[in-house]
Scaffold this motif. Structure first.
Motif, PDB file in Angstrom:
ATOM      1  N   ILE A  75       0.866  -1.255  -0.089  1.00 61.79           N
ATOM      2  CA  ILE A  75      -0.048  -0.027  -0.108  1.00 61.79           C
ATOM      3  C   ILE A  75       0.862   1.188   0.197  1.00 61.79           C
ATOM      4  O   ILE A  75       1.574   1.492   0.760  1.00 61.79           O
ATOM      5  CB  ILE A  75      -0.983  -0.058   1.226  1.00 61.79           C
ATOM      6  CG1 ILE A  75      -1.750  -1.165   1.297  1.00 61.79           C
ATOM      7  CG2 ILE A  75      -1.629   1.426   1.223  1.00 61.79           C
ATOM      8  CD1 ILE A  75      -2.575  -1.491   0.112  1.00 61.79           C
ATOM      9  N   MET A  76       0.845   1.926  -0.971  1.00 62.21           N
ATOM     10  CA  MET A  76       1.747   3.150  -1.150  1.00 62.21           C
ATOM     11  C   MET A  76       0.498   4.537  -1.282  1.00 62.21           C
ATOM     12  O   MET A  76      -0.655   4.488  -1.556  1.00 62.21           O
ATOM     13  CB  MET A  76       2.521   3.024  -2.406  1.00 62.21           C
ATOM     14  CG  MET A  76       3.378   2.030  -2.586  1.00 62.21           C
ATOM     15  SD  MET A  76       4.153   1.688  -3.915  1.00 62.21           S
ATOM     16  CE  MET A  76       4.139   3.064  -4.988  1.00 62.21           C
ATOM     17  N   PRO A  77       1.213   5.656  -1.045  1.00 60.08           N
ATOM     18  CA  PRO A  77       0.416   6.992  -0.924  1.00 60.08           C
ATOM     19  C   PRO A  77       0.132   7.132  -2.334  1.00 60.08           C
ATOM     20  O   PRO A  77       0.711   6.628  -3.547  1.00 60.08           O
ATOM     21  CB  PRO A  77       1.592   7.850  -0.651  1.00 60.08           C
ATOM     22  CG  PRO A  77       2.741   7.472  -0.602  1.00 60.08           C
ATOM     23  CD  PRO A  77       2.449   5.841  -0.502  1.00 60.08           C
ATOM     24  N   PRO A  78      -1.124   7.877  -2.597  1.00 62.26           N
ATOM     25  CA  PRO A  78      -1.722   7.843  -4.133  1.00 62.26           C
ATOM     26  C   PRO A  78      -0.708   8.591  -4.936  1.00 62.26           C
ATOM     27  O   PRO A  78      -0.445   8.434  -6.286  1.00 62.26           O
ATOM     28  CB  PRO A  78      -2.822   8.543  -4.134  1.00 62.26           C
ATOM     29  CG  PRO A  78      -2.909   9.245  -2.626  1.00 62.26           C
ATOM     30  CD  PRO A  78      -2.026   8.371  -1.831  1.00 62.26           C
ATOM     31  N   THR A 134      -3.747   4.878   8.725  1.00 56.94           N
ATOM     32  CA  THR A 134      -2.738   6.050   8.738  1.00 56.94           C
ATOM     33  C   THR A 134      -3.652   6.918   7.975  1.00 56.94           C
ATOM     34  O   THR A 134      -4.613   6.962   7.377  1.00 56.94           O
ATOM     35  CB  THR A 134      -1.564   5.403   7.791  1.00 56.94           C
ATOM     36  OG1 THR A 134      -0.474   6.081   7.337  1.00 56.94           O
ATOM     37  CG2 THR A 134      -2.122   4.669   6.410  1.00 56.94           C
ATOM     38  N   ILE A 135      -2.719   8.178   7.868  1.00 62.73           N
ATOM     39  CA  ILE A 135      -3.352   9.353   7.160  1.00 62.73           C
ATOM     40  C   ILE A 135      -2.522  10.074   6.028  1.00 62.73           C
ATOM     41  O   ILE A 135      -1.375   9.866   6.162  1.00 62.73           O
ATOM     42  CB  ILE A 135      -4.006  10.228   8.142  1.00 62.73           C
ATOM     43  CG1 ILE A 135      -4.623  11.296   7.393  1.00 62.73           C
ATOM     44  CG2 ILE A 135      -2.695  10.915   8.905  1.00 62.73           C
ATOM     45  CD1 ILE A 135      -5.421  12.518   8.394  1.00 62.73           C
ATOM     46  N   GLU A 136      -2.842  10.338   4.822  1.00 65.45           N
ATOM     47  CA  GLU A 136      -2.187  10.928   3.876  1.00 65.45           C
ATOM     48  C   GLU A 136      -1.798  12.480   4.295  1.00 65.45           C
ATOM     49  O   GLU A 136      -2.424  13.183   5.237  1.00 65.45           O
ATOM     50  CB  GLU A 136      -3.091  11.119   2.587  1.00 65.45           C
ATOM     51  CG  GLU A 136      -3.359   9.513   1.947  1.00 65.45           C
ATOM     52  CD  GLU A 136      -4.451   9.860   0.656  1.00 65.45           C
ATOM     53  OE1 GLU A 136      -4.450  11.015   0.154  1.00 65.45           O
ATOM     54  OE2 GLU A 136      -4.848   9.047   0.126  1.00 65.45           O
ATOM     55  N   GLU A 137      -0.534  12.842   3.908  1.00 64.93           N
ATOM     56  CA  GLU A 137      -0.070  14.113   4.127  1.00 64.93           C
ATOM     57  C   GLU A 137       0.539  14.504   2.969  1.00 64.93           C
ATOM     58  O   GLU A 137       0.802  13.699   1.927  1.00 64.93           O
ATOM     59  CB  GLU A 137       0.954  14.221   5.410  1.00 64.93           C
ATOM     60  CG  GLU A 137       2.166  13.441   5.171  1.00 64.93           C
ATOM     61  CD  GLU A 137       3.214  13.488   6.310  1.00 64.93           C
ATOM     62  OE1 GLU A 137       2.837  14.556   7.189  1.00 64.93           O
ATOM     63  OE2 GLU A 137       4.086  13.018   6.307  1.00 64.93           O
ATOM     64  N   ASP A 138       0.666  15.929   2.780  1.00 68.19           N
ATOM     65  CA  ASP A 138       1.202  16.620   1.733  1.00 68.19           C
ATOM     66  C   ASP A 138       0.532  16.376   0.508  1.00 68.19           C
ATOM     67  O   ASP A 138       1.165  15.867  -0.683  1.00 68.19           O
ATOM     68  CB  ASP A 138       2.797  16.303   1.560  1.00 68.19           C
ATOM     69  CG  ASP A 138       3.418  16.885   2.888  1.00 68.19           C
ATOM     70  OD1 ASP A 138       3.000  17.740   3.704  1.00 68.19           O
ATOM     71  OD2 ASP A 138       4.436  16.109   3.310  1.00 68.19           O
ATOM     72  N   ASP A 139      -0.728  16.253   0.411  1.00 66.33           N
ATOM     73  CA  ASP A 139      -1.686  15.840  -0.855  1.00 66.33           C
ATOM     74  C   ASP A 139      -1.452  14.895  -1.267  1.00 66.33           C
ATOM     75  O   ASP A 139      -1.395  14.521  -2.473  1.00 66.33           O
ATOM     76  CB  ASP A 139      -1.356  17.088  -1.996  1.00 66.33           C
ATOM     77  CG  ASP A 139      -1.811  18.570  -1.604  1.00 66.33           C
ATOM     78  OD1 ASP A 139      -2.962  18.538  -0.781  1.00 66.33           O
ATOM     79  OD2 ASP A 139      -1.001  19.364  -1.898  1.00 66.33           O
ATOM     80  N   GLY A 140      -1.264  13.742  -0.340  1.00 68.31           N
ATOM     81  CA  GLY A 140      -0.998  12.396  -1.021  1.00 68.31           C
ATOM     82  C   GLY A 140       0.403  11.835  -1.293  1.00 68.31           C
ATOM     83  O   GLY A 140       0.460  10.835  -1.721  1.00 68.31           O
ATOM     84  N   SER A 141       1.365  12.590  -0.911  1.00 63.87           N
ATOM     85  CA  SER A 141       2.682  12.259  -1.355  1.00 63.87           C
ATOM     86  C   SER A 141       3.448  11.225  -0.250  1.00 63.87           C
ATOM     87  O   SER A 141       4.298  10.686  -0.410  1.00 63.87           O
ATOM     88  CB  SER A 141       3.548  13.277  -1.644  1.00 63.87           C
ATOM     89  OG  SER A 141       3.668  14.269  -0.342  1.00 63.87           O
ATOM     90  N   ASP A 142       2.817  11.213   0.910  1.00 61.31           N
ATOM     91  CA  ASP A 142       3.242  10.369   1.863  1.00 61.31           C
ATOM     92  C   ASP A 142       2.036   9.783   3.010  1.00 61.31           C
ATOM     93  O   ASP A 142       0.988  10.407   2.885  1.00 61.31           O
ATOM     94  CB  ASP A 142       4.270  11.069   2.648  1.00 61.31           C
ATOM     95  CG  ASP A 142       5.165  10.064   3.322  1.00 61.31           C
ATOM     96  OD1 ASP A 142       5.090   9.071   3.341  1.00 61.31           O
ATOM     97  OD2 ASP A 142       6.084  10.563   4.157  1.00 61.31           O
ATOM     98  N   ARG A 156     -10.314  18.539   5.945  1.00 58.47           N
ATOM     99  CA  ARG A 156     -10.462  16.948   5.500  1.00 58.47           C
ATOM    100  C   ARG A 156      -9.127  16.159   5.844  1.00 58.47           C
ATOM    101  O   ARG A 156      -8.178  16.803   5.838  1.00 58.47           O
ATOM    102  CB  ARG A 156     -10.798  16.852   4.063  1.00 58.47           C
ATOM    103  CG  ARG A 156     -12.086  17.610   3.759  1.00 58.47           C
ATOM    104  CD  ARG A 156     -12.413  17.219   2.498  1.00 58.47           C
ATOM    105  NE  ARG A 156     -13.540  16.366   2.085  1.00 58.47           N
ATOM    106  CZ  ARG A 156     -14.913  16.608   2.229  1.00 58.47           C
ATOM    107  NH1 ARG A 156     -15.003  17.949   2.787  1.00 58.47           N
ATOM    108  NH2 ARG A 156     -15.761  15.748   2.222  1.00 58.47           N
ATOM    109  N   GLY A 157      -9.378  14.795   6.138  1.00 61.65           N
ATOM    110  CA  GLY A 157      -8.332  13.957   6.321  1.00 61.65           C
ATOM    111  C   GLY A 157      -8.618  12.686   5.467  1.00 61.65           C
ATOM    112  O   GLY A 157      -9.885  12.213   5.417  1.00 61.65           O
ATOM    113  N   ILE A 158      -7.722  12.137   4.694  1.00 60.56           N
ATOM    114  CA  ILE A 158      -7.914  10.822   3.832  1.00 60.56           C
ATOM    115  C   ILE A 158      -7.276   9.929   4.840  1.00 60.56           C
ATOM    116  O   ILE A 158      -5.957   9.694   4.718  1.00 60.56           O
ATOM    117  CB  ILE A 158      -7.193  11.015   2.497  1.00 60.56           C
ATOM    118  CG1 ILE A 158      -7.902  12.381   1.723  1.00 60.56           C
ATOM    119  CG2 ILE A 158      -7.549   9.832   1.716  1.00 60.56           C
ATOM    120  CD1 ILE A 158      -9.019  12.172   1.473  1.00 60.56           C
TER     121      ILE A 158
END
Length: 192
Positions: A75-78, A134-142, A156-158
């Motif tokens: 599973i990787m960030p988008p 886990t939560i995405e940060e920096d617009d889904g880069s990590d 919002r939080g993804i």
């Protein structure tokens, strides 16, 4: 003669003890089965069924939508950057099931992300798997940790809820359900 009578009575007592023990085991098994089916019945009665993309609003708490579910070994960030975190199923013959939930806080103050929701996976109506988030940060880069990240009011939080499951959960034909619990309410989401 008295010794023979005593031995006979001791044998009868042992036989009766074995019968009682067998009845006790059966009774415990039946009671456990009844408790499990009663819990399932209550869980179904108290659950709200939701679908992909359905926006759910909980007044003065949050709104959320399940955006996707994915099976994957990794599973990787988008939108991964040059350095990023990822999660990889390490046990043989397992994979991750990733349930992605977009949560918007309707609270008046920030709340730690992992306190908004919990998710469990139910396979074939009986096998349960817990998740971690886990939560995405920096617009889904990590990804970062949900237990140290706050979702501020009206932001919002993804969140990604990950369950490491046997590969047969992915490849089988039986049902796969995500039960999302938010603000003491269960929401059932059918993955398959």
């Amino acid at each position: 003669m008295l010794k023979n009578t005593i031995k006979e009575q001791e044998l009868k007592i042992k036989d009766l003890e074995k019968e009682l023990e067998a009845l006790g085991v059966q009774g415990r098994e039946q009671a456990e089965s009844e408790r499990m089916s009663e819990r399932d019945k209550e869980e179904n009665e108290d659950s709200i069924f939701i679908e992909t993309g359905q926006n759910v609003v909980i007044d003065d708490y949050c709104e959320f939508v399940i955006t996707s579910t994915t099976f994957s070994k990794k599973i990787m960030p988008p939108r991964p950057d040059s350095f990023y975190s990822y999660y990889e199923a390490k046990e043989p013959k397992t994979t991750y099931l990733d349930v992605v939930i977009d949560i918007k806080s309707l609270l008046t103050t920030g709340k730690i992300a992992d306190e908004f929701a919990t998710v469990k996976i139910v396979y074939n109506d009986k096998y349960e798997y817990s998740t971690f988030s886990t939560i995405e940060e920096d617009d889904g880069s990590d990804f970062t940790y949900t237990n140290i990240t706050s979702i501020e009011p009206l932001k919002r939080g993804i969140l990604h809820f990950l369950a490491e499951v046997p590969e047969e959960v992915e490849s089988g034909d039986e049902s796969v359900i995500a039960i999302v619990t938010i603000y003491n309410q269960n929401y059932k989401y059918t993955i398959r």
